[in-house]
Write a protein that holds these residues in place. Sequence first.
Motif, PDB file in Angstrom:
ATOM      1  N   ARG A 127      38.814  46.745  19.838  1.00  0.00           N
ATOM      2  CA  ARG A 127      39.484  47.205  21.123  1.00  0.00           C
ATOM      3  C   ARG A 127      38.300  47.629  22.138  1.00  0.00           C
ATOM      4  N   ILE A 128      38.520  46.964  23.371  1.00  0.00           N
ATOM      5  CA  ILE A 128      37.641  47.273  24.369  1.00  0.00           C
ATOM      6  C   ILE A 128      38.175  48.407  25.255  1.00  0.00           C
ATOM      7  N   GLY A 129      37.516  49.621  25.329  1.00  0.00           N
ATOM      8  CA  GLY A 129      37.735  50.530  26.256  1.00  0.00           C
ATOM      9  C   GLY A 129      37.085  50.508  27.544  1.00  0.00           C
ATOM     10  N   PRO A 130      37.632  50.027  28.653  1.00  0.00           N
ATOM     11  CA  PRO A 130      36.948  49.607  29.879  1.00  0.00           C
ATOM     12  C   PRO A 130      36.292  50.722  30.467  1.00  0.00           C
ATOM     13  N   THR A 131      35.012  50.370  31.041  1.00  0.00           N
ATOM     14  CA  THR A 131      34.028  51.529  31.676  1.00  0.00           C
ATOM     15  C   THR A 131      33.907  51.018  33.003  1.00  0.00           C
ATOM     16  N   ARG A 132      33.967  49.765  33.487  1.00  0.00           N
ATOM     17  CA  ARG A 132      34.160  49.491  34.969  1.00  0.00           C
ATOM     18  C   ARG A 132      34.915  48.044  35.125  1.00  0.00           C
ATOM     19  N   VAL A 133      35.859  47.938  36.013  1.00  0.00           N
ATOM     20  CA  VAL A 133      36.578  46.858  36.298  1.00  0.00           C
ATOM     21  C   VAL A 133      36.206  46.035  37.894  1.00  0.00           C
ATOM     22  N   ILE A 134      36.104  44.914  37.704  1.00  0.00           N
ATOM     23  CA  ILE A 134      35.933  44.098  38.758  1.00  0.00           C
ATOM     24  C   ILE A 134      37.076  43.057  38.945  1.00  0.00           C
ATOM     25  N   ALA A 135      37.703  43.123  39.930  1.00  0.00           N
ATOM     26  CA  ALA A 135      38.783  42.124  40.021  1.00  0.00           C
ATOM     27  C   ALA A 135      39.085  41.658  41.255  1.00  0.00           C
ATOM     28  N   TYR A 136      39.227  40.383  41.621  1.00  0.00           N
ATOM     29  CA  TYR A 136      39.290  39.848  43.047  1.00  0.00           C
ATOM     30  C   TYR A 136      40.539  38.637  42.693  1.00  0.00           C
ATOM     31  N   LYS A 137      41.235  38.184  43.822  1.00  0.00           N
ATOM     32  CA  LYS A 137      42.106  37.354  43.982  1.00  0.00           C
ATOM     33  C   LYS A 137      41.500  36.478  45.050  1.00  0.00           C
ATOM     34  N   ASP A 138      42.376  35.317  45.308  1.00  0.00           N
ATOM     35  CA  ASP A 138      42.381  34.578  46.687  1.00  0.00           C
ATOM     36  C   ASP A 138      40.628  34.231  46.734  1.00  0.00           C
ATOM     37  N   VAL A 139      39.847  33.771  45.857  1.00  0.00           N
ATOM     38  CA  VAL A 139      38.677  33.775  45.870  1.00  0.00           C
ATOM     39  C   VAL A 139      38.109  32.690  46.844  1.00  0.00           C
ATOM     40  N   ALA A 140      39.217  31.732  47.054  1.00  0.00           N
ATOM     41  CA  ALA A 140      38.789  30.532  47.793  1.00  0.00           C
ATOM     42  C   ALA A 140      39.040  30.837  49.291  1.00  0.00           C
ATOM     43  N   GLY A 141      39.527  32.151  49.445  1.00  0.00           N
ATOM     44  CA  GLY A 141      39.777  32.600  50.985  1.00  0.00           C
ATOM     45  C   GLY A 141      41.003  31.963  51.486  1.00  0.00           C
ATOM     46  N   TRP A 142      42.004  31.720  50.849  1.00  0.00           N
ATOM     47  CA  TRP A 142      43.200  31.051  51.345  1.00  0.00           C
ATOM     48  C   TRP A 142      44.139  32.325  51.731  1.00  0.00           C
TER      49      TRP A 142
END
Length: 142
Positions: A127-142
Amino acid sequence: MKKMTKAEYKRFLSGGTKTGNIATVKKDGSPNVVPIWFYLDGDDIVFTTGGESLKAKNIKRDSRVCLSVDDQTPPYAFVQIEGIATFSEDLKEMLYWATRIGGRYMGEDQAEVFGRRNAVSGELLVRIGPTRVIAYKDVAGW
């Protein structure tokens, strides 16, 4: 590139059969990265592994991990989770999660078979308990 909200990245992590790549720290301090099947439980990431696998040995020594999950289709997206991993050897708990993981990746008709095969002595539930989350969408810039 746009930041995902918590609800967006949770949907991203829960949907489909995306494989995660987990990074652990080897004895010599170098990284080890391997693919895993996983399940989201609230904010935690859950997966199973062999108790004698390199990733299990690494986590036993240094519980810091990083999981990366990406969408390889345009417009592209990714989630990176840094966290602390803990283990359980409880076979009932392991069966519960291994069955869900099996259903996700192998299909519901194979869920129980997968769960029973992986919830055995010598396996670990991680079980991984998050300490930091980085989340991005539309990486191609559309």
